[in-house]
Design a protein around this motif. Structure first.
Motif, PDB file in Angstrom:
ATOM      1  N   GLY A  28      25.540  43.593 104.143  1.00  0.00           N
ATOM      2  CA  GLY A  28      24.329  44.062 103.496  1.00  0.00           C
ATOM      3  C   GLY A  28      23.158  44.269 104.423  1.00  0.00           C
ATOM      4  N   SER A  29      23.291  43.955 105.705  1.00  0.00           N
ATOM      5  CA  SER A  29      22.165  44.073 106.625  1.00  0.00           C
ATOM      6  C   SER A  29      22.051  45.498 107.160  1.00  0.00           C
ATOM      7  CB  SER A  29      22.308  43.094 107.786  1.00  0.00           C
ATOM      8  OG  SER A  29      23.352  43.494 108.665  1.00  0.00           O
ATOM      9  N   PHE A  30      20.880  45.818 107.656  1.00  0.00           N
ATOM     10  CA  PHE A  30      20.636  47.100 108.312  1.00  0.00           C
ATOM     11  C   PHE A  30      21.608  47.276 109.482  1.00  0.00           C
ATOM     12  CE2 PHE A  30      17.144  49.701 110.668  1.00  0.00           C
ATOM     13  CZ  PHE A  30      17.783  50.878 110.352  1.00  0.00           C
ATOM     14  N   GLY A  31      21.866  46.184 110.205  1.00  0.00           N
ATOM     15  CA  GLY A  31      22.760  46.247 111.348  1.00  0.00           C
ATOM     16  C   GLY A  31      24.196  46.565 110.963  1.00  0.00           C
ATOM     17  N   PHE A  32      24.647  46.035 109.810  1.00  0.00           N
ATOM     18  CA  PHE A  32      26.012  46.315 109.373  1.00  0.00           C
ATOM     19  C   PHE A  32      26.178  47.801 109.059  1.00  0.00           C
ATOM     20  CE2 PHE A  32      29.520  46.517 106.334  1.00  0.00           C
ATOM     21  CZ  PHE A  32      30.494  45.770 106.995  1.00  0.00           C
ATOM     22  N   GLY A  33      25.184  48.372 108.409  1.00  0.00           N
ATOM     23  CA  GLY A  33      25.238  49.801 108.119  1.00  0.00           C
ATOM     24  C   GLY A  33      25.233  50.641 109.377  1.00  0.00           C
ATOM     25  N   ALA A  34      24.379  50.261 110.351  1.00  0.00           N
ATOM     26  CA  ALA A  34      24.310  51.007 111.610  1.00  0.00           C
ATOM     27  C   ALA A  34      25.617  50.906 112.383  1.00  0.00           C
ATOM     28  CB  ALA A  34      23.149  50.478 112.458  1.00  0.00           C
ATOM     29  N   LEU A  35      26.233  49.717 112.370  1.00  0.00           N
ATOM     30  CA  LEU A  35      27.516  49.538 113.043  1.00  0.00           C
ATOM     31  C   LEU A  35      28.578  50.425 112.405  1.00  0.00           C
ATOM     32  CD1 LEU A  35      29.395  48.046 115.030  1.00  0.00           C
ATOM     33  CD2 LEU A  35      29.658  46.256 113.277  1.00  0.00           C
ATOM     34  N   GLY A  36      28.617  50.473 111.089  1.00  0.00           N
ATOM     35  CA  GLY A  36      29.599  51.312 110.411  1.00  0.00           C
ATOM     36  C   GLY A  36      29.439  52.777 110.742  1.00  0.00           C
ATOM     37  N   ARG A  37      28.192  53.240 110.810  1.00  0.00           N
ATOM     38  CA  ARG A  37      27.960  54.646 111.152  1.00  0.00           C
ATOM     39  C   ARG A  37      28.388  54.940 112.583  1.00  0.00           C
ATOM     40  NH1 ARG A  37      23.369  53.422 108.113  1.00  0.00           N
ATOM     41  NH2 ARG A  37      22.115  53.055 109.985  1.00  0.00           N
ATOM     42  N   TYR A  38      28.147  53.994 113.478  1.00  0.00           N
ATOM     43  CA  TYR A  38      28.560  54.182 114.874  1.00  0.00           C
ATOM     44  C   TYR A  38      30.080  54.261 114.991  1.00  0.00           C
ATOM     45  CZ  TYR A  38      29.741  52.837 119.659  1.00  0.00           C
ATOM     46  OH  TYR A  38      30.299  52.783 120.908  1.00  0.00           O
ATOM     47  N   ILE A  39      30.769  53.358 114.320  1.00  0.00           N
ATOM     48  CA  ILE A  39      32.232  53.339 114.387  1.00  0.00           C
ATOM     49  C   ILE A  39      32.805  54.652 113.863  1.00  0.00           C
ATOM     50  CG2 ILE A  39      34.297  52.246 113.410  1.00  0.00           C
ATOM     51  CD1 ILE A  39      32.801  49.570 113.555  1.00  0.00           C
ATOM     52  N   ALA A  40      32.176  55.216 112.845  1.00  0.00           N
ATOM     53  CA  ALA A  40      32.676  56.461 112.253  1.00  0.00           C
ATOM     54  C   ALA A  40      32.612  57.632 113.227  1.00  0.00           C
ATOM     55  CB  ALA A  40      31.892  56.784 110.987  1.00  0.00           C
ATOM     56  N   THR A  41      31.782  57.536 114.266  1.00  0.00           N
ATOM     57  CA  THR A  41      31.665  58.630 115.233  1.00  0.00           C
ATOM     58  C   THR A  41      32.707  58.540 116.341  1.00  0.00           C
ATOM     59  OG1 THR A  41      30.117  57.464 116.712  1.00  0.00           O
ATOM     60  CG2 THR A  41      29.173  58.649 114.826  1.00  0.00           C
ATOM     61  N   LEU A  42      33.437  57.425 116.423  1.00  0.00           N
ATOM     62  CA  LEU A  42      34.384  57.224 117.522  1.00  0.00           C
ATOM     63  C   LEU A  42      35.730  57.876 117.218  1.00  0.00           C
ATOM     64  CD1 LEU A  42      33.734  53.419 118.234  1.00  0.00           C
ATOM     65  CD2 LEU A  42      32.817  55.379 119.492  1.00  0.00           C
ATOM     66  N   PRO A  43      36.463  58.311 118.269  1.00  0.00           N
ATOM     67  CA  PRO A  43      37.833  58.774 118.061  1.00  0.00           C
ATOM     68  C   PRO A  43      38.672  57.664 117.441  1.00  0.00           C
ATOM     69  CG  PRO A  43      37.054  59.314 120.274  1.00  0.00           C
ATOM     70  CD  PRO A  43      36.032  58.398 119.664  1.00  0.00           C
ATOM     71  N   ALA A  44      39.704  58.037 116.710  1.00  0.00           N
ATOM     72  CA  ALA A  44      40.500  57.065 115.962  1.00  0.00           C
ATOM     73  C   ALA A  44      41.040  55.951 116.852  1.00  0.00           C
ATOM     74  CB  ALA A  44      41.647  57.766 115.239  1.00  0.00           C
ATOM     75  N   ASP A  45      41.457  56.269 118.076  1.00  0.00           N
ATOM     76  CA  ASP A  45      42.060  55.250 118.940  1.00  0.00           C
ATOM     77  C   ASP A  45      41.032  54.355 119.609  1.00  0.00           C
ATOM     78  OD1 ASP A  45      41.044  57.224 120.579  1.00  0.00           O
ATOM     79  OD2 ASP A  45      42.698  57.157 122.017  1.00  0.00           O
ATOM     80  N   GLN A  46      39.728  54.659 119.434  1.00  0.00           N
ATOM     81  CA  GLN A  46      38.676  53.851 120.039  1.00  0.00           C
ATOM     82  C   GLN A  46      37.842  53.101 118.989  1.00  0.00           C
ATOM     83  OE1 GLN A  46      36.257  56.142 122.774  1.00  0.00           O
ATOM     84  NE2 GLN A  46      38.028  57.313 123.495  1.00  0.00           N
ATOM     85  N   ARG A  47      38.217  53.241 117.747  1.00  0.00           N
ATOM     86  CA  ARG A  47      37.395  52.661 116.689  1.00  0.00           C
ATOM     87  C   ARG A  47      37.509  51.139 116.654  1.00  0.00           C
ATOM     88  NH1 ARG A  47      38.376  57.102 111.861  1.00  0.00           N
ATOM     89  NH2 ARG A  47      37.107  58.738 112.857  1.00  0.00           N
ATOM     90  N   LEU A  48      36.353  50.512 116.463  1.00  0.00           N
ATOM     91  CA  LEU A  48      36.286  49.064 116.292  1.00  0.00           C
ATOM     92  C   LEU A  48      36.446  48.734 114.808  1.00  0.00           C
ATOM     93  CD1 LEU A  48      33.138  48.560 118.536  1.00  0.00           C
ATOM     94  CD2 LEU A  48      35.536  48.405 119.235  1.00  0.00           C
ATOM     95  N   LEU A  49      36.718  47.492 114.522  1.00  0.00           N
ATOM     96  CA  LEU A  49      36.825  47.032 113.147  1.00  0.00           C
ATOM     97  C   LEU A  49      35.594  46.196 112.821  1.00  0.00           C
ATOM     98  CD1 LEU A  49      38.409  46.723 110.516  1.00  0.00           C
ATOM     99  CD2 LEU A  49      39.555  44.733 111.521  1.00  0.00           C
ATOM    100  N   ALA A  50      34.789  46.665 111.870  1.00  0.00           N
ATOM    101  CA  ALA A  50      33.576  45.935 111.469  1.00  0.00           C
ATOM    102  C   ALA A  50      33.942  44.861 110.452  1.00  0.00           C
ATOM    103  CB  ALA A  50      32.555  46.894 110.881  1.00  0.00           C
ATOM    104  N   LEU A  51      33.607  43.606 110.755  1.00  0.00           N
ATOM    105  CA  LEU A  51      33.879  42.497 109.851  1.00  0.00           C
ATOM    106  C   LEU A  51      32.573  41.987 109.257  1.00  0.00           C
ATOM    107  CD1 LEU A  51      36.588  40.263 111.593  1.00  0.00           C
ATOM    108  CD2 LEU A  51      36.882  42.054 109.878  1.00  0.00           C
ATOM    109  N   PRO A  52      32.470  41.941 107.913  1.00  0.00           N
ATOM    110  CA  PRO A  52      31.245  41.437 107.273  1.00  0.00           C
ATOM    111  C   PRO A  52      31.245  39.911 107.213  1.00  0.00           C
ATOM    112  CG  PRO A  52      32.792  42.190 105.600  1.00  0.00           C
ATOM    113  CD  PRO A  52      33.440  42.477 106.938  1.00  0.00           C
ATOM    114  N   TYR A  53      30.095  39.315 107.521  1.00  0.00           N
ATOM    115  CA  TYR A  53      29.933  37.859 107.442  1.00  0.00           C
ATOM    116  C   TYR A  53      28.755  37.523 106.544  1.00  0.00           C
ATOM    117  CZ  TYR A  53      33.334  36.992 111.126  1.00  0.00           C
ATOM    118  OH  TYR A  53      34.505  36.900 111.853  1.00  0.00           O
ATOM    119  N   GLY A  54      28.819  36.339 105.966  1.00  0.00           N
ATOM    120  CA  GLY A  54      27.760  35.900 105.065  1.00  0.00           C
ATOM    121  C   GLY A  54      26.649  35.124 105.734  1.00  0.00           C
ATOM    122  N   ASP A  55      26.888  34.595 106.932  1.00  0.00           N
ATOM    123  CA  ASP A  55      25.833  33.859 107.632  1.00  0.00           C
ATOM    124  C   ASP A  55      26.063  33.924 109.138  1.00  0.00           C
ATOM    125  OD1 ASP A  55      27.191  31.203 108.629  1.00  0.00           O
ATOM    126  OD2 ASP A  55      27.827  31.427 106.548  1.00  0.00           O
TER     127      ASP A  55
END
Length: 293
Positions: free
Chosen positions: A167-194
């Motif tokens: 839910g943070s601004f950073g989580f959204g920004a990370l997701g948008r960044y990952i979406a721009t990467l080639p499929a073989d370079q994509r990271l996996l964004a993991l959401p945390y509660g604290d």
């Protein structure tokens, strides 16, 4: 780098939850430009309260990672204006959507406060009953890693995991960044509660890095000085998530907003805000007196 304005109203729910905040905040939030005063039970309002000309009543949220800095800055602003400062600390037990946060803000700014410091600022972020000061500081989300050889997200191999607060601004920004990467370079964004759990997973190797609001990381390191070594890296421009913070007032307090803006401008110019950032340890992360706007 992108500023908080890109997050619009979605930042507010996360800001209250993380900080902020918000983290400061810091995804669903309260409706921008909406009328909230009509939703407030009028019996909750101290309409009889008299205002005094020699005291500014400041409020802060108890979970804000910049609380110490915000209070020091409020005291300095009051000194600039030759008035006294009183402080009230507010709770922030809201869900991720920030339900009823706007109504509570209205009640607090009627009964307890002239201004709430430490609030995330962006265009059209708050309903029409509220106005904000100019930003007095800006903070960035950063990349935190346990491997000193990692200088940025680009050094993390595809398929590796990177954490961020859900839910943070950073989580959204990370997701948008990952979406721009080639499929073989994509990271996996993991959401945390604290943040604490996220740091634990960083140090045990579960995640290769974490995207976190800079002041929240400083607060965590101050409270847990014996945790393993964590290295702070700035985020690349394509993922940059910057947050401007300032004060929030009711619209009817436009004159006080003008006075506070003048005091903030003076403190930016004479170096007071930069000195307060250093005194509170917030100069160890990307920080900008006066914000990024």
């Amino acid at each position: 780098m992108k500023s908080c304005s890109a997050a619009s109203t979605s930042f507010f729910g996360g800001w209250l939850r993380a900080a902020l905040a918000l983290s400061l905040s810091v995804t669903a939030g309260m409706p921008a430009m909406g009328q909230v005063s009509n939703n407030v039970d009028r019996s909750l309002l101290d309409a009889w309260r008299l205002t005094t000309g020699n005291t500014i009543r400041f409020c802060q949220y108890d979970t804000s990672p910049t609380l110490e800095f915000d209070r020091a800055l409020a005291e300095a602003a009051a000194q600039q204006l030759l008035v006294n400062a009183e402080f009230t600390v507010l709770g922030s037990a809201y869900g991720i959507g920030g339900e009823y946060a706007a109504e509570d803000l209205f009640v607090s700014l009627t009964n307890d406060c002239d201004v709430i410091f430490g609030m995330g600022l962006a265009a059209n972020m708050y309903p029409v009953e509220f106005i904000s000061t100019r930003p007095y500081a800006g903070f960035s989300y950063v990349l935190a890693v346990a491997d000193a050889d990692i200088e940025g997200l680009g050094d993390i191999e595809g398929g590796e995991k990177v954490g961020a607060l859900v839910g943070s601004f950073g989580f959204g920004a990370l997701g948008r960044y990952i979406a721009t990467l080639p499929a073989d370079q994509r990271l996996l964004a993991l959401p945390y509660g604290d943040t604490e759990l996220m740091v634990t997973r960083l140090l045990d190797g579960t995640i290769a890095g974490m995207v976190v609001y800079g002041p929240s990381l400083v607060e965590f390191r101050n409270e847990h000085p014996n945790e393993g070594e964590i290295f702070i890296r700035p985020l690349a421009d394509q993922i940059g998530a910057d947050v401007d913070i300032g004060g929030l007032l009711l619209t009817r307090n436009g004159y006080l907003r003008t006075l506070l803006d003048e005091a903030i401008a003076l403190m930016i110019e004479d170096g007071t805000i930069a000195a307060l950032l250093a005194e509170t340890g917030l100069d160890t992360i990307p920080a900008q007196p006066g914000g990024f706007q």
